[in-house]
Design a protein around this motif. Sequence first.
Motif, PDB file in Angstrom:
ATOM      1  N   UNK A 105      -9.365  19.050  16.209  1.00 37.99           N
ATOM      2  CA  UNK A 105      -8.016  18.853  16.748  1.00 37.99           C
ATOM      3  C   UNK A 105      -7.778  19.824  17.919  1.00 37.99           C
ATOM      4  N   UNK A 106      -7.290  19.270  19.025  1.00 41.84           N
ATOM      5  CA  UNK A 106      -7.088  20.084  20.235  1.00 41.84           C
ATOM      6  C   UNK A 106      -5.619  20.011  20.645  1.00 41.84           C
ATOM      7  N   UNK A 107      -5.006  21.161  20.825  1.00 43.23           N
ATOM      8  CA  UNK A 107      -3.643  21.177  21.373  1.00 43.23           C
ATOM      9  C   UNK A 107      -3.772  21.153  22.899  1.00 43.23           C
ATOM     10  N   UNK A 108      -3.246  20.074  23.490  1.00 46.00           N
ATOM     11  CA  UNK A 108      -3.514  19.809  24.911  1.00 46.00           C
ATOM     12  C   UNK A 108      -2.566  20.604  25.805  1.00 46.00           C
ATOM     13  N   UNK A 109      -3.156  21.344  26.750  1.00 43.60           N
ATOM     14  CA  UNK A 109      -2.357  22.136  27.696  1.00 43.60           C
ATOM     15  C   UNK A 109      -2.068  21.383  28.989  1.00 43.60           C
ATOM     16  N   UNK A 110      -2.858  20.353  29.297  1.00 41.82           N
ATOM     17  CA  UNK A 110      -2.643  19.595  30.527  1.00 41.82           C
ATOM     18  C   UNK A 110      -3.955  19.061  31.050  1.00 41.82           C
TER      19      UNK A 110
ATOM     20  N   UNK B 244      -9.758  28.475  18.926  1.00 43.64           N
ATOM     21  CA  UNK B 244      -9.576  29.012  20.273  1.00 43.64           C
ATOM     22  C   UNK B 244     -10.699  28.658  21.245  1.00 43.64           C
ATOM     23  N   UNK B 245     -11.441  27.598  20.950  1.00 42.42           N
ATOM     24  CA  UNK B 245     -12.454  27.152  21.925  1.00 42.42           C
ATOM     25  C   UNK B 245     -11.742  26.332  22.998  1.00 42.42           C
ATOM     26  N   UNK B 246     -12.233  26.501  24.220  1.00 41.61           N
ATOM     27  CA  UNK B 246     -11.689  25.722  25.329  1.00 41.61           C
ATOM     28  C   UNK B 246     -12.382  24.364  25.341  1.00 41.61           C
ATOM     29  N   UNK B 247     -11.595  23.298  25.188  1.00 44.27           N
ATOM     30  CA  UNK B 247     -12.175  21.953  25.075  1.00 44.27           C
ATOM     31  C   UNK B 247     -11.669  21.090  26.228  1.00 44.27           C
ATOM     32  N   UNK B 248     -12.586  20.495  26.967  1.00 43.02           N
ATOM     33  CA  UNK B 248     -12.223  19.518  28.004  1.00 43.02           C
ATOM     34  C   UNK B 248     -12.643  18.144  27.497  1.00 43.02           C
ATOM     35  N   UNK B 249     -11.768  17.144  27.679  1.00 43.16           N
ATOM     36  CA  UNK B 249     -12.119  15.840  27.091  1.00 43.16           C
ATOM     37  C   UNK B 249     -11.514  14.681  27.882  1.00 43.16           C
ATOM     38  N   UNK B 250     -12.143  13.527  27.703  1.00 43.33           N
ATOM     39  CA  UNK B 250     -11.645  12.289  28.311  1.00 43.33           C
ATOM     40  C   UNK B 250     -10.759  11.575  27.298  1.00 43.33           C
ATOM     41  N   UNK B 251      -9.761  10.870  27.851  1.00 45.56           N
ATOM     42  CA  UNK B 251      -8.934  10.014  27.002  1.00 45.56           C
ATOM     43  C   UNK B 251      -8.439   8.866  27.852  1.00 45.56           C
ATOM     44  N   UNK B 252      -8.235   7.734  27.227  1.00 44.10           N
ATOM     45  CA  UNK B 252      -7.689   6.591  27.991  1.00 44.10           C
ATOM     46  C   UNK B 252      -6.172   6.682  28.066  1.00 44.10           C
ATOM     47  N   UNK B 253      -5.594   7.571  27.259  1.00 46.91           N
ATOM     48  CA  UNK B 253      -4.135   7.657  27.237  1.00 46.91           C
ATOM     49  C   UNK B 253      -3.623   8.632  28.303  1.00 46.91           C
ATOM     50  N   UNK B 254      -2.336   8.528  28.594  1.00 46.56           N
ATOM     51  CA  UNK B 254      -1.698   9.446  29.552  1.00 46.56           C
ATOM     52  C   UNK B 254      -0.699  10.345  28.800  1.00 46.56           C
TER      53      UNK B 254
ATOM     54  N   UNK C  20     -16.683  16.066  19.902  1.00 45.48           N
ATOM     55  CA  UNK C  20     -17.400  16.962  20.827  1.00 45.48           C
ATOM     56  C   UNK C  20     -18.767  16.372  21.159  1.00 45.48           C
ATOM     57  N   UNK C  21     -18.980  16.141  22.462  1.00 49.29           N
ATOM     58  CA  UNK C  21     -20.266  15.587  22.920  1.00 49.29           C
ATOM     59  C   UNK C  21     -21.233  16.678  23.341  1.00 49.29           C
ATOM     60  N   UNK C  22     -20.695  17.698  24.027  1.00 50.19           N
ATOM     61  CA  UNK C  22     -21.612  18.705  24.579  1.00 50.19           C
ATOM     62  C   UNK C  22     -20.992  20.102  24.508  1.00 50.19           C
ATOM     63  N   UNK C  23     -21.755  21.012  23.918  1.00 48.60           N
ATOM     64  CA  UNK C  23     -21.292  22.400  23.848  1.00 48.60           C
ATOM     65  C   UNK C  23     -21.915  23.193  24.982  1.00 48.60           C
ATOM     66  N   UNK C  24     -21.105  23.997  25.657  1.00 45.84           N
ATOM     67  CA  UNK C  24     -21.615  24.925  26.673  1.00 45.84           C
ATOM     68  C   UNK C  24     -21.277  26.339  26.209  1.00 45.84           C
ATOM     69  N   UNK C  25     -21.614  27.305  27.054  1.00 47.85           N
ATOM     70  CA  UNK C  25     -21.383  28.693  26.632  1.00 47.85           C
ATOM     71  C   UNK C  25     -19.884  29.019  26.540  1.00 47.85           C
ATOM     72  N   UNK C  26     -19.122  28.571  27.543  1.00 50.82           N
ATOM     73  CA  UNK C  26     -17.712  28.981  27.594  1.00 50.82           C
ATOM     74  C   UNK C  26     -16.728  27.854  27.282  1.00 50.82           C
ATOM     75  N   UNK C  27     -17.223  26.647  27.101  1.00 47.80           N
ATOM     76  CA  UNK C  27     -16.322  25.527  26.812  1.00 47.80           C
ATOM     77  C   UNK C  27     -17.109  24.400  26.158  1.00 47.80           C
ATOM     78  N   UNK C  28     -16.373  23.377  25.733  1.00 45.59           N
ATOM     79  CA  UNK C  28     -17.031  22.218  25.123  1.00 45.59           C
ATOM     80  C   UNK C  28     -16.429  20.963  25.738  1.00 45.59           C
ATOM     81  N   UNK C  29     -17.257  19.929  25.895  1.00 50.55           N
ATOM     82  CA  UNK C  29     -16.771  18.664  26.449  1.00 50.55           C
ATOM     83  C   UNK C  29     -16.780  17.593  25.364  1.00 50.55           C
ATOM     84  N   UNK C  30     -15.827  16.686  25.458  1.00 48.65           N
ATOM     85  CA  UNK C  30     -15.788  15.613  24.463  1.00 48.65           C
ATOM     86  C   UNK C  30     -14.893  14.484  24.908  1.00 48.65           C
ATOM     87  N   UNK C  31     -14.534  13.633  23.958  1.00 49.03           N
ATOM     88  CA  UNK C  31     -13.648  12.505  24.250  1.00 49.03           C
ATOM     89  C   UNK C  31     -12.716  12.316  23.069  1.00 49.03           C
ATOM     90  N   UNK C  32     -11.553  11.741  23.374  1.00 51.92           N
ATOM     91  CA  UNK C  32     -10.599  11.541  22.282  1.00 51.92           C
ATOM     92  C   UNK C  32     -11.218  10.612  21.252  1.00 51.92           C
TER      93      UNK C  32
END
Length: 439
Positions: free
Chosen positions: A382-387, A403-413, A424-436
């Motif tokens: 679960x990610x609390x979205x900052x923008x 407290x991990x920084x998560x960047x993700x794609x979503x079809x919603x606005x 989560x699709x991909x973990x990096x050192x300072x953040x993680x990427x994923x999709x809703x």
Amino acid sequence: MKKYNIITYGCQMNEHDSENIAGMLDSMNYIYTDNPLEADLVVMNTCSIREHADKRFFGMLGQFKNIKKNNRDFILCICGCMPQQDRIVEEIKNSFSWVDIIFGTHTIGEFPNLLKKRLETGKKQISIVGDSSKICTFENTRRLFKHKALVNITYGCNNFCTYCIVPYTRGREKSRSLDDVVREIKSLSEDGVIEVTLLGQNVNSFKDINGNDFSDLIREVNKIDRIKRIRFMTSHPKDISDNLIECYRDCEKLCKHIHLPVQSGNNEILRRMNRHYDVDRYKEIILKLRKVCPDIAISTDIIVGFPGESDDEFKDTLDLIKEVQFDSAFTFIYSPRPGTPAADFDNQIPDKIKHERFDRLTEIVNESSLRKNKMLENKIVPVLVDGKSKRNNKMWTGRSEDFKLINFFSKRENLTGEIVPVLIDEAKTFSLDGREDIS
Ligand code: SF4
């Protein structure tokens, strides 16, 4: 209407002070601009912790000289930790005549009056020495986010770590009353806030006039209906109580993350830092935390190159990092702060050695962070979205509970302020990427 901008350096305490100063300016009918160059009034909220902070600060001050030359009505204000040091105030007075208002960490509440006086008289206004035993709270705050808020619970610090200037700039520690803090958080929750970060130099030594401690406060905040997440920053290992550790078991809103600065993995260095715990005690706390909350994320602060640090003592720090497996660490190269005891210690470490140690430290810390982040791949968090993400505006950004920084794609606005399940699709050192996750 006049525009203002605030340049903030340093910690979350300063960020929150800036939110309060912004609230004061809003209620004086100033309008915020994110461009200091088009502002009629700029506040520089300073920090004195980092190396060369003075040099950078004075360099920045110099840049406003021309603005003042071209616009006599431009107002430049300096506040924060730097003016708490007499030598800095003297230097500003002597060499930076274009500064209009100087105030300190205990005189923030005086800012509207100082500004009014400056506008009426055209004279420089300075107020540094306030009543440091008084706790100021502010009615109007311009929060950076609608959905989350910083809430001061303690001010100042009594610990006098030998490398740190904070007890001299922020003064002795004071706690707000539990009732007062809870009242503020209830009111924030009614205004749409769902995550609060309880702030202080050493939050876990919170003790109010009625004898309530930090764990009592967390348990009370946990009862507030609309609040969904509770964080705190920063804690000190010497004040971690079993009652606080048990909050991780009992309070479902307390985020599974703790920032627990260890600073060094060597007992002699910890003694000379005046930290009041040893490595075994630190490890005992980690074990207890992991026992009540097995997936708790642990982050820390580490200083390399403290005066007298031998290579073996530095290796003890590396060993501790490997053993504890931190989720992340803020790593610092020791730099002497004038006015602190460690600045006068013998055996200051040469820069070359400090930088070599720093590189070795960073490598091990980063390996540990990546290993920890990898454990989240293919999991839903679960990610609390900052923008929107600043790196890629097709992605959203936010924080997981740990407290991990998560960047993700979503079809919603319009996801800002929502708690969204992210695969989560991909973990990096300072953040993680994923999709809703829409399954
Ligand atoms: S606990 Fe130590 S490092 Fe933290 S603010 Fe106080 S003196 Fe500085």
